[in-house]
Write a protein that holds these residues in place. Structure first.
Motif: not given
Lengths: 313, 506, 602
Positions: A7-13
């Motif tokens: 989830r954090r990665l997606l929000s980072g992207v």
């Protein structure tokens, strides 16, 4: 755990995407006549137009942006319009310089500030007040003033360190150390001051907690309780401050790099933004934003490790 | 600071070569020493020869590319890749005989066809100096060692151009290489060490073992470091990292000398105001020659030189250099500092109550010069408004948007100078101002006999000074500094000494 | 009325923040400095000796002298005058950034915090975005787009700083949003705007003010940084552009860079110190506020009172013949505990306390809050809170006086010989470590066990204290178990090294009634098994009756009555003791012990 990371990665992207869009728009709008700047004042208008066409500057904004985006997604960030260098090469070689500065400063700041903060929080009294006061000085005085002072004093008058330039760590560790010592000191002073304040505050709070007394009642020495338990509990807020400092240092490094002539991100950011060298600036933006996302993710994971209550939410 | 760097960029960008007087060249002996580390103010945008530049960027290219003709420090032209050359009677066909023993570092041979392709590409390319070859009509490779160049009209500066970036010879086999911008393939005395090079910061070269003129190479390795601002450059000099460096201005020469460096002076440019709008398009006041003359009287050029230039330089009122045929020493005293006279002239022109001038400023100029200009203009009743042009300084100047601007421009040979600043289509004549008398004189300089050329040049200079086309202040001294281990001969008319002029001190 | 003077100093009166700040040394000094700077800037037209833009060719880089007090810069402009006028612009620009940041951040935080919903999630995401944007790049790019105007740059910087306020306000608002008084306000029909404006704003006001001081410092620094890079507005004098000029001419006129650097540094430091002082005042973390000087008349009254008190001896009941015959484990004589006050005096919370505990005896220490019973207990362990110390008397434990021992020696005694069970189970466990590790660690230190041995023993202990699934609890974190189980864990920990003396500080007060009984049973069991002496601090006579062999009653730091439990219950002599007993709601006679202390049924 994996879902959390994902989830954090997606929000980072998503963040990365928005940032690059905003940056591109800003740069495009502020570019002015880039082709003219590249070819110079003596070139004819025909040459200017030719250059503009070569770089694709005559196409509509969205087309240019889309082009950049699709290439970027495959890892091709283009070439600098002003010196022809591959943006990825340029940015990675410079990122390592800036990161070594910022990381070095953060690590030193962490170690030093923990030591000082523990000392101040445990002793209190006049030690505490001195630490607070000196800390304020370090925190309040802008980093580049400190850098200026360091350059004048150490490099030019006392001649202890090389004033400018950068020796990569792969070439010679000693050389690298000599060239980054002063900049790291300049950067870390402000960082230390901020972290000390935070850690000291958290420690004082943590020391007031009941479990400290209970653990001591069970026969653990005060120092042991502080270093094993209290620091760990104070670690959460301290990490949060460190993360903010790290990201702030990325920006502060800009000026310090100028003063010490270090070939880092800061240098090309200022130059490229001024010239309107969009590929390079976008490369820098992508790199910086990626670093920020990565740092936030790492800090979040660390927080989870430190504080079990966060882990399960 | 950045402004100085950018100013240097401006200067470099407008720089051209200069013909000088003849003198016998000194013999260079073969003597190799280890590494020559030099400081430069700019980094090359690309290593592709057809987009190359010169002036402050000359060393980067000269290290890897040869030119057809070589110019010695005093301005004499001597053979390089061309062994000899000859004009025809009306100076429209130039025939050059080329060397036959030169190979590029990729093994391919240098020949007339390679030369022809390079020249054509440069002319059609995007280098700011592409117009050097404006007069070139056709290039023909008669055979492997004979090159015939046909000009559309005689060009007094053409041979000079062939000693500069117009003539960098790159291997034709590398024209299509994708990394042509970062991997040059030439026949020069050094080879670029791409592994040790950090683009934009530091360029590393190693000696070319197969170089055809061993006597021209004096070092095994060459490192060119780029310093964006005065302070980093000074720091590098003071900490002994450099054998030689160009300086941005003269502020720190005392410091540098104290660090054990020698100052090698050169006068290259002139500094002052360009009064573009002589037809009064943007600002009607500038149409009146009295107003322009008032601007010449308004500045205390001696004090300006002392403060901005540290006193290094010479006062002048003309844009032609002393070495030029057009130069007349007497003209330098045409406009002494006289604010009262300036005010009188303005009153005569009808501007007794004051006048507003808009000038462009940018981070390039910094804070000091605009302040000094504003003050001195105020003293004669002129209000100067500086508008920040942001990133568009050059573009705005050329648009044209401003009738007046401060500038540092190079003083080239007469023909080049005229084509850069005076001729109707000159880049630094953005309003394309034309004057029939000037047109006449230019034609004579172009096509007349040598005596006629000289006379016309002098007359042109006198006319321009009288008509106050410009308001020059002084010729600042440029300085190249070298350490105790290095000797150099500065290059007339070029911001950077040529790479072959550096020798180890005995 | 029962006199309940507090054991710790009372909080200071709520004087206004400003006035309190004036009493804070660094706070007052910073405020003064800032006011001086601001005044100098405002009065620049009056104080300056030259026009700041007046260039003078003859005075380029002039040294300090009668004509130019601080010298002149590279265009011959007077440094002193420029410094003054720069103050106007630099401060104004920073205030602009501050204003923009505050308005956006506070408003956003208030609305997002109060209403939640989509605004909340969007603005949180936006703040994350703003904080992740590389500030320098944005400012540089914005400058390229909008031009070099300092005002615009500062406005944009204000936008980028607003997350700092947003987060602060958001946290404060969400903390109080669900407070009862807000609900009450809503129910009374107050409009949202009124609630936010009146009640919630007062909560966030102080932190926002503190944050503002910091933000102002940052804005000044960033502004100076941008101008230092040469990217400021050329037409106006600012400290940063003076710094730029000085840096370029560093070698020719070294002092040029000194003046703006000093001013910038001074202002930033003053702002930070001010923020710290405000924070200190609000949290009073300096310690108790300086109270008014001890009035001689007051001191006399206090001394007189103390004297009369001292005269009153405790009532000591004779020992029961069949009382516990164990050896004397702990003998406390004339114990005094006091806290140092900021004005130098010592406030005594425990006065001349005598206490005797025998091995195998459960000794109840009874009194109201503030009676000093807990302080007495802590002093035995030498774990008094910050500022407290033993002022007199002796604590003889197993023949050795603990009072003069060093901390190192005390550490060896704690846990191993004297143990402690706290009152509030959850706050006494470190939430970052598992139960098991917290159990094992001290055991390994005290008993020198290996990890495997300690684990084995810990599990056994957990089982012994009645925890149904020891393995699971061992691996769990404190927040994953109930209060009752936590207390059992703490008990297990306390007895883990088989101490001689156990001090239990109101062990059941924080528990449910049903659990209380179980825990008391457990205590009784363990005490019997290990033959420990137990000091049971409590205010609950029911617990006393249930467990204790002897009782000591304390009031305002002094022992008023002591003796066997039966004697106290049946024949309390001190009026205070009678009052306490009389306050028990039940009307029945106190229950006798279920078991006699030797395990023999009556």
């Amino acid at each position: 755990m994996y879902r959390f990371v994902l989830r954090r990665l997606l929000s980072g992207v998503l963040l990365l995407f928005v940032i690059t869009t905003v940056a591109y728009l800003l740069l495009y709008a502020g570019g002015g006549d880039i082709a003219r700047r590249i070819v110079g004042p003596t070139a004819s208008q025909a040459q200017v137009t030719l250059k503009a066409a070569q770089l694709g500057l005559d196409r509509p904004l969205l087309v240019q942006y889309w082009d950049w985006l699709t290439h970027a997604l495959t890892g091709n960030l283009g070439r600098s319009w002003f010196n022809g260098q591959l943006v990825t090469t340029g940015v990675t070689s410079r990122v390592s310089v800036t990161i070594s500065l910022v990381l070095g400063a953060t690590i030193i700041a962490t170690i030093v500030s923990v030591v000082i903060a523990v000392w101040a929080a445990v002793r209190r009294g006049w030690v505490d007040r001195v630490v607070q006061f000196v800390g304020v000085l370090g925190f309040a005085i802008p980093g580049f003033l400190i850098a200026l002072g360091l350059v004048s004093l150490f490099a030019l008058n006392l001649k202890w360190f090389k004033a400018t330039g950068y020796v990569p760590i792969t070439t010679s560790f000693g050389g690298w150390a000599a060239t980054v010592t002063l900049p790291i000191i300049a950067l870390s002073i402000g960082c230390i001051a901020a972290v000390v304040q935070q850690v000291r505050g958290s420690l004082i709070d943590a020391l007031r907690q009941d479990y400290v007394r209970t653990l001591r009642a069970r026969g653990l020495s005060f120092n042991r309780v502080v270093y094993t338990h209290v620091l760990r509990n104070a670690g959460g807020p301290a990490l949060a401050v460190l993360a903010v400092q790290f990201i702030g240092l990325l920006g502060g490094a800009v000026i310090v790099e100028q003063i010490f002539a270090l070939p880092g991100l800061g240098q090309i950011t200022v130059a490229a933004t001024g010239q309107g060298d969009i590929p390079v600036v976008m490369g820098v933006v992508v790199a910086t934003a990626a670093i920020v996302v990565a740092v936030n993710l790492i800090i979040d994971l660390a927080q989870g490790w430190l504080n079990p209550k966060v882990r399960l939410s | 600071m950045f402004r100085s760097k950018r100013m240097a960029a401006l200067v470099a960008a407008v720089a051209l070569g200069l013909t000088g007087c003849s003198a016998a060249g000194g013999a260079t002996q073969e003597q190799s020493s280890q590494t020559l580390t030099l400081g430069a103010l700019l980094a090359p945008k690309t290593f592709a020869a057809d987009q190359s530049e010169f002036a402050n960027l000359s060393p980067f290219y000269q290290a890897v590319y040869d030119t057809l003709i070589r110019m010695k420090p005093d301005g004499t032209l001597v053979p390089m890749l061309a062994k000899e050359w000859k004009y025809n009677a009306d100076k429209t066909v130039l025939t050059l005989t080329l060397r036959d023993d030169v190979k590029f570092t990729d093994g391919t041979p240098f020949n007339a066809d390679a030369a022809k392709q390079n020249l054509e590409r440069f002319k059609a390319g995007t280098s700011p100096d592409a117009q050097f070859l404006a007069a070139l009509k056709t290039a023909k490779a008669v055979d492997a060692t004979t090159l015939e160049l046909t000009l559309s009209a005689p060009d007094p500066a053409f041979l000079n151009y062939l000693s500069k970036d117009a003539s960098f010879m790159q291997s034709p086999a590398s024209f299509a290489a994708p990394d042509i911008a970062t991997k040059p393939v030439g026949s020069g005395p050094y080879v670029l060490d791409t592994a040790a090079t950090v683009t934009g910061t530091s360029y590393s070269y190693k000696r070319n073992p197969d170089y055809w003129d061993k006597g021209l190479v004096h070092y095994d390795n060459l490192v060119l470091n780029v310093y964006g601002d005065q302070t980093s450059l000074l720091n590098a000099i003071k900490s002994g990292q450099l054998n030689g460096a160009n300086t941005i201005d003269n502020n720190t020469l005392t410091e540098i000398e104290a660090a054990g460096y020698k100052v090698n002076p050169l006068q290259l440019n002139w500094s002052g105001l360009l009064l573009f709008d002589r037809a009064g398009t943007t600002n009607p006041a500038l149409k009146d020659v009295r107003v322009r003359q008032a601007l010449n009287y308004a500045f205390d050029t001696k004090a300006m030189l002392a403060s901005i230039g540290q006193g290094y330089g010479e006062l002048t009122a003309q844009v032609f250099p002393p070495s030029s045929d057009a130069y007349d020493k007497a003209l330098d005293s045409r406009y002494p500092y006289d604010p009262a006279k300036a005010k009188a002239l303005l009153a005569e022109a009808g501007y007794a109550s004051g006048l507003t001038l808009k000038l462009p400023s940018s981070a390039l100029l910094g804070n000091t010069i605009p302040a000094l200009i504003t003050q001195q203009l105020k003293d004669v009743g002129i209000t100067a408004e500086f508008a920040d042009t942001g990133n568009n300084f050059i573009a705005d100047l050329l648009a044209p948007k401003y009738g007046v601007s401060y500038m540092i421009l190079e003083q080239q040979s007469d023909w080049q100078l005229i084509n850069m600043k005076i001729a109707p289509n000159a880049p630094w004549n953005p309003y394309k101002y034309e004057d029939p008398k000037v047109d006449q004189l230019i034609k004579t300089i172009h096509l007349g006999s040598e005596t006629e050329q000289k006379a016309a040049a002098k007359e042109l200079n006198k006319y321009i000074v009288e008509q106050a086309w410009f308001a020059p202040w002084y010729r600042p001294q440029s300085s190249f500094v070298t350490d105790a281990k290095t000797n150099v001969e500065v290059q007339t008319g070029n911001a950077y000494p040529f790479i072959w002029s550096f020798t180890p001190a005995a | 009325m029962i006199d309940t003077s507090p054991a710790l100093p009372a909080p200071a009166a709520k004087a206004s923040l400003f006035r309190r700040l004036l009493t804070h040394p660094t706070g007052a000094a910073s405020l003064l400095v800032l006011l001086l700077v601001a005044a100098a800037a405002l009065l620049a037209p009056l104080l300056a000796t030259h026009d700041p833009g007046q260039a003078n060719l003859q005075a380029v880089l002039a040294k300090a002298g009668p004509e130019h007090w601080l010298g002149a810069d590279s265009a011959g402009r007077d440094v002193y005058s420029r410094l003054l006028f720069s103050g106007q612009f630099s401060l104004a620009g920073a205030l602009l950034a501050l204003g923009v940041a505050m308005v956006l951040g506070v408003a956003g935080g208030l609305i997002a915090g109060y209403y939640g919903g989509w605004f909340d999630s969007t603005s949180s995401w936006l703040t994350g975005l703003l904080m992740a944007l590389p500030g320098m790049v944005v400012l540089l790019a914005a400058r390229a787009v909008l031009g070099p105007s300092m005002w615009l740059s500062m406005m944009i910087f204000g936008i980028m700083l607003s997350p700092a306020y947003f987060r602060l306000v958001y946290a404060s608002v969400t903390a109080v949003r669900n407070e009862l008084y807000v609900d009450a306000a809503r129910v009374s029909g107050l409009s949202d705007a009124r609630i936010i404006g009146r009640h919630i704003l007062t909560v966030v006001r102080a932190p926002v003010i503190i944050q503002s001081a910091m933000i102002l410092g940052i804005a000044i620094a960033i502004q100076a940084g941008l101008e230092f890079l040469g990217l400021g507005d050329l037409n106006i004098p600012t400290w940063g552009s003076m710094l730029n000029d000085g840096f370029v001419n560093l070698y020719k006129a070294p002092t040029l860079v000194l003046w703006p650097a000093l001013v910038i540094g001074l202002v930033c430091v003053a702002l930070t110190l001010l923020a710290n002082a405000m924070r200190d005042e609000l949290e009073q973390s300096r310690g108790p506020v300086k109270r008014r000087k001890a009035n001689p008349a007051d001191a006399a009254a206090v001394a007189a009172e103390a004297a009369t008190r001292r005269g009153e001896a405790a009532v000591v009941h004779p020992e029961e013949p069949s009382g516990t015959g164990g050896e004397v484990l702990l003998k406390v004589t004339d114990l005094g505990v006091g806290y140092d006050q900021p004005d130098g005096s010592v406030k005594h919370v425990v006065n001349q306390v005598d206490l005797t505990v025998r091995r195998g005896e459960v000794h109840g220490l009874v009194g109201e809050s503030g009676s000093g019973k807990t302080q007495t207990a802590f002093s035995i362990l030498r774990l008094l809170p910050q500022g407290g110390r033993i002022t007199g008397g002796s604590i003889v434990f197993d023949g050795k006086d603990l009072a003069p021992l060093s901390e190192k020696e005390m550490t060896r005694i704690r846990g191993k010989r004297i143990a402690y069970i706290p009152q509030e189970p959850m706050s006494n466990l470190d939430s970052a470590f598992t139960i098991g590790s917290q159990l094992m660690e001290p055991m390994r230190v005290c008993l020198g066990l290996s990890k495997a041995e300690a684990r084995h023993r810990a599990l056994a202990l957990l089982a012994k204290v009645g925890i149904p699934n020891p393995e699971r609890t061992f691996n769990a974190y404190p927040h994953q178990i109930s209060g009752g189980m936590a207390q059992r864990v703490l008990i297990a920990g306390a007895v883990s090294c088989e101490p001689d003396l156990l001090i239990a500080d109101e062990p059941t007060t924080a528990l449910d009634v049903t659990v209380q009984a179980e825990v008391l049973d457990l205590l009784r069991e363990l005490q019997a098994e290990l033959n420990m002496g137990v000091i049971l601090v409590t205010h609950n006579f029911g617990v006393v009756a249930d467990l204790c062999d002897r009782v000591t009653v304390m009031q305002t730091g002094r022992v008023v009555e002591t003796g066997p439990v039966r004697a106290i219950f049946e024949d309390a002599r001190h009026p205070y003791t009678r009052q306490l007993l009389g306050a028990i709601l039940e009307d029945t006679a106190p229950r006798g012990p279920l078991l006699s202390l030797n395990g023999v049924s009556p």
